[in-house]
Design a protein around this motif. Sequence first.
Motif, PDB file in Angstrom:
ATOM      1  N   ARG A  20       0.805  -1.205   0.000  1.00 19.61           N
ATOM      2  CA  ARG A  20       0.000   0.000   0.000  1.00 19.61           C
ATOM      3  C   ARG A  20       0.845   1.265   0.000  1.00 19.61           C
ATOM      4  O   ARG A  20       0.344   2.352  -0.197  1.00 19.61           O
ATOM      5  N   GLN A  23       0.819   3.588  -3.100  1.00 23.92           N
ATOM      6  CA  GLN A  23      -0.278   4.481  -3.436  1.00 23.92           C
ATOM      7  C   GLN A  23      -0.119   5.862  -2.838  1.00 23.92           C
ATOM      8  O   GLN A  23      -0.937   6.736  -3.078  1.00 23.92           O
ATOM      9  N   THR A  60       8.193   6.224  -2.810  1.00 22.72           N
ATOM     10  CA  THR A  60       7.133   5.295  -2.448  1.00 22.72           C
ATOM     11  C   THR A  60       7.656   3.880  -2.257  1.00 22.72           C
ATOM     12  O   THR A  60       7.009   3.086  -1.594  1.00 22.72           O
ATOM     13  N   ARG A  90      -6.587   9.267  -2.395  1.00 24.49           N
ATOM     14  CA  ARG A  90      -7.497   8.738  -3.417  1.00 24.49           C
ATOM     15  C   ARG A  90      -8.654   7.958  -2.794  1.00 24.49           C
ATOM     16  O   ARG A  90      -9.041   6.917  -3.267  1.00 24.49           O
TER      17      ARG A  90
END
Lengths: 166, 283
Positions: A20, A23, A60, A90
């Motif tokens: 995750r 993201q 990331t 998001r």
Amino acid sequence: MVRVKSRYLLCEVNVSDRSRLLQLDDRAVAAAVKAAVARIHGDYGAALCSIRFSVKYLNTHTGIVFLRFPKRCYKLLWSALPFITSVETRGQKIPCFLNCLHVGGTIRTCQKFLIRYNTQQLHRMLPQCKNEEERQQVRKAILNCSLTGRNKQAFEDVSDSEDEEE
Amino acid sequence: MSVFMDLNLSYTAEKSRLQSLIETAAHLGFSTVAINYVFEPADKKKQDIPSPTPINELIDQLPIVQGRSRPIRVLNRLTIVMSDPSHFRPNAAEYRCFDLLAVQPTTEKLFHAACMMYDVDIICMSVTEKLPFFFKRAPVNAAADRGLVFEVSYAAAIRDSTVRRYTIANAVSLMESCRGKNVILSSAAEKPLELRGPYDVSNLGLLFGLSDGDAKEAVSSSCRSVILHAETRKTASGIVYTVKSCQQETLPAAAHCRFTQSCDTQVRFKEPIRSLPHLTTHR
């Protein structure tokens, strides 16, 4: 000499599952930090946050963030960072926490620390490799890091080989 | 580089969660952690003090601490939430399997008794409610002289907003009376996401009113002095230190030789820890 001084905070975003992490984006992290500071220190904190705060760099794959704060009040804003429990991006909430690794006066010093920290992480990853191929990649990356005078390239090598591990 | 310790990780029955807690603590840089078993005796029924599960059952291989080459050290700790003087029995046999003893008094009399008389290492401050009593200088100074520390935990503050106010209120009033010495900060984390890194925790100390140096001490050297104090409790003020050693002895047999192993305890005398000033922080 009149120079506007800032403090750069090198933080690591820890999540429970690494997939995750991909993201995240820097605006989401900035919004999370501003919200936390507003929650803890109220309007005064929110006002201080709007002076010269920004997310300078976000990786990331490894979860490293560089945050910039003004030098005068960075401790106050830093004390609100432990209260971040999730970052919303998001439409999804990713539960995570920020762990501060280093405080520097310039991005250069933070980058030097980051290179040393990443080499230490590679050394830690070596005994946990599952097959010979990964072990070779990690060893190659470690050897790349120990060459001097090629700071920026070593930085990229290290972060590339790290994301091959994940 | 100093050793950072987090002396309050909540015990949960799920092994995997405890394992990931310890792994996260090692990743963040804590060299020593203590698993906390909370014991809250109710008035009506008689409850048994929980006995700690040994560390090698909980986790097979202790992870290596970030930035060092040693594995993380895991201790056992018991916290007794007291609302009555009969709840804490001094020198009870069940306390011996725990490395650290902590007590959480809920009334002023119990606080006074705990500071002056009880043989514990840590006095916890409750964070989920506003403390009904005020701290007086006399018992706080006496506790500091004996080597006790006061503990403030921060995970509840991260979870909930009203609890945050109580935590900060209780912590600030504690710092006023103890002047910032002999305080430790620890998480009471149940999940790995509730842990925070050592520099963040010492920054939280600034919120509670500690100075920079005191806040860093609260995560490192005060914790170390608590662990040493707990050792002195087990070993009669650090003077007598028992070690089990196995010896082989051969029996003088005419026909055949037999090796038998026998264990005997050696009693070694060590210097009293309290006399070495650089190891414990006390006035």
